[in-house]
Enzyme design. Structure first.
Site, PDB file in Angstrom:
ATOM      1  N   ASP A  26      16.077   5.619  -8.980  1.00 34.49           N
ATOM      2  CA  ASP A  26      17.510   5.925  -9.150  1.00 34.49           C
ATOM      3  C   ASP A  26      18.391   4.995  -8.311  1.00 34.49           C
ATOM      4  OD1 ASP A  26      19.713   7.245 -10.092  1.00 34.49           O
ATOM      5  OD2 ASP A  26      19.493   8.998  -8.793  1.00 34.49           O
ATOM      6  N   ASN A  74      18.644   9.906 -21.447  1.00 36.25           N
ATOM      7  CA  ASN A  74      19.213   8.562 -21.260  1.00 36.25           C
ATOM      8  C   ASN A  74      19.667   7.901 -22.565  1.00 36.25           C
ATOM      9  OD1 ASN A  74      17.057   7.656 -18.431  1.00 36.25           O
ATOM     10  ND2 ASN A  74      19.118   8.536 -18.440  1.00 36.25           N
ATOM     11  N   LEU A 194      15.584  17.126  -9.070  1.00 36.75           N
ATOM     12  CA  LEU A 194      14.375  16.756  -9.821  1.00 36.75           C
ATOM     13  C   LEU A 194      14.704  16.121 -11.180  1.00 36.75           C
ATOM     14  CD1 LEU A 194      11.388  16.928  -9.270  1.00 36.75           C
ATOM     15  CD2 LEU A 194      11.384  19.278 -10.067  1.00 36.75           C
TER      16      LEU A 194
HETATM   17  C1  FPP Z   1      18.566   5.555 -12.960  1.00 37.54           C
HETATM   18  O1  FPP Z   1      19.549   4.841 -12.201  1.00 37.54           O
HETATM   19  C2  FPP Z   1      17.645   4.587 -13.528  1.00 37.54           C
HETATM   20  C3  FPP Z   1      17.372   4.506 -14.856  1.00 37.54           C
HETATM   21  C4  FPP Z   1      17.958   5.396 -15.864  1.00 37.54           C
HETATM   22  C5  FPP Z   1      16.451   3.448 -15.365  1.00 37.54           C
HETATM   23  C6  FPP Z   1      15.259   3.119 -14.503  1.00 37.54           C
HETATM   24  C7  FPP Z   1      14.570   1.969 -15.097  1.00 37.54           C
HETATM   25  C8  FPP Z   1      14.177   0.852 -14.438  1.00 37.54           C
HETATM   26  C9  FPP Z   1      14.279   0.680 -12.968  1.00 37.54           C
HETATM   27  C10 FPP Z   1      13.520  -0.266 -15.181  1.00 37.54           C
HETATM   28  C11 FPP Z   1      12.043  -0.004 -15.206  1.00 37.54           C
HETATM   29  C12 FPP Z   1      11.367  -1.106 -15.888  1.00 37.54           C
HETATM   30  C13 FPP Z   1      10.086  -1.051 -16.298  1.00 37.54           C
HETATM   31  C14 FPP Z   1       9.522  -2.296 -16.827  1.00 37.54           C
HETATM   32  C15 FPP Z   1       9.263   0.160 -16.270  1.00 37.54           C
HETATM   33  P1  FPP Z   1      21.052   4.869 -12.669  1.00 37.54           P
HETATM   34  O2  FPP Z   1      21.285   3.720 -13.575  1.00 37.54           O
HETATM   35  O3  FPP Z   1      21.395   6.210 -13.228  1.00 37.54           O
HETATM   36  O4  FPP Z   1      21.794   4.590 -11.318  1.00 37.54           O
HETATM   37  P2  FPP Z   1      23.181   5.199 -10.833  1.00 37.54           P
HETATM   38  O5  FPP Z   1      22.906   6.670 -10.569  1.00 37.54           O
HETATM   39  O6  FPP Z   1      23.430   4.425  -9.590  1.00 37.54           O
HETATM   40  O7  FPP Z   1      24.190   4.971 -11.900  1.00 37.54           O
END
Ligand code: FPP
Length: 238
Positions: A26, A74, A194
């Site tokens: 996150d 998502n 969670l």
């Molecule tokens: C949440 O942070 C993160 C996600 C919804 C995506 C997580 C995916 C990756 C890190 C890429 C993984 C890649 C592979 C190849 C498995 P957010 O975007 O909601 O962050 P924020 O809360 O700061 O907006």
């Protein structure tokens, strides 16, 4: 750079390691915002950290790690962001395919619903799972189109379709996507919830939170979480 470099020297020693570690990746969006970059840049940086931390879990000898990469919720994000994430999964799999040798002993498994995912990506996921399934190193579960409630419902439906009329805890444990218990869940970025991750498996999980945003998460942060886990007194309700 090799996707997952070959097993190197142990970088740290722990008396107890989680058998199954869950990681909620996150803070990508906030990391990008702080730098005046689009959210997608945060996901790209986050994907590199995913590879680095997977490799470190393999170095340490953790048996199973589940990374929360894309939840069933998502899909509601802007199309450009969803497309970027799907492309990152795609690139990771192409890289993994081209670099099977270098990926060492890691076993890759995708956990979640298949609907909504392109047939090309599904094919690459199947290939990676097949190609790595005979290995005996760390199992890396990548949760894509995953929701903890949906996982339990899907387990129950599978049992019903097998003719079960009464369901036990063991039945569900045998039908969730990962091993049935998760020992430690790590969530960076300052959020302490969670978010529909590993609901069944988290029954007796320890939690470790940190303010570090996922793209800044380092091997040192992982070690800090593991050394705190080592000190926890786990009683499993007893
Ligand atoms: C949440 O942070 C993160 C996600 C919804 C995506 C997580 C995916 C990756 C890190 C890429 C993984 C890649 C592979 C190849 C498995 P957010 O975007 O909601 O962050 P924020 O809360 O700061 O907006």
């Amino acid at each position: 750079m090799a996707l997952f470099a070959k097993k190197s020297q142990k970088t740290a020693e722990f008396s107890v390691l989680p058998n199954h570690l869950g990681i909620i990746m996150d803070g990508n969006g906030r990391w990008a915002k702080k730098r005046g970059l689009p959210r997608t840049a945060g996901h790209k940086a986050g994907a590199e950290v995913f590879k680095k931390i997977s490799k470190e879990c393999e170095n340490l000898g953790i048996k199973e790690v589940t990374f929360y990469a894309f939840s069933t919720e998502n899909w509601k994000r802007p199309k450009e962001e969803v497309d970027t994430l799907m492309n990152l999964f795609h690139d990771f799999l192409l890289e993994a395919k081209a670099d099977m040798e270098a990926s060492g002993n890691i076993i890759v498994k995708f956990v979640g619903e298949r609907n909504g995912i392109s047939s090309e990506l599904l094919e690459l996921m199947d290939d990676a799972e097949r190609e790595t399934s005979k290995r005996n190193g760390t199992l890396i579960n990548v949760a894509v189109n995953y929701g903890g409630r949906q996982e339990i419902v899907s387990a129950v439906n599978r049992l019903i379709s097998q003719g079960k009329t009464e369901i036990t805890e063991d039945d569900i444990s045998r039908n969730v996507y990962t091993s049935p218990d998760c020992d430690l869940i790590i969530r960076p970025s300052g959020e302490e919830r969670l978010s529909n991750f590993l609901l069944w498996q988290a029954a007796y999980s320890e939690f470790w939170y940190s303010d570090v945003l996922w793209p800044d998460f380092s091997e040192k942060d992982l070690h800090t979480a593991l050394s705190e886990f080592e000190k926890r007194n786990r009683r499993f309700g007893g």
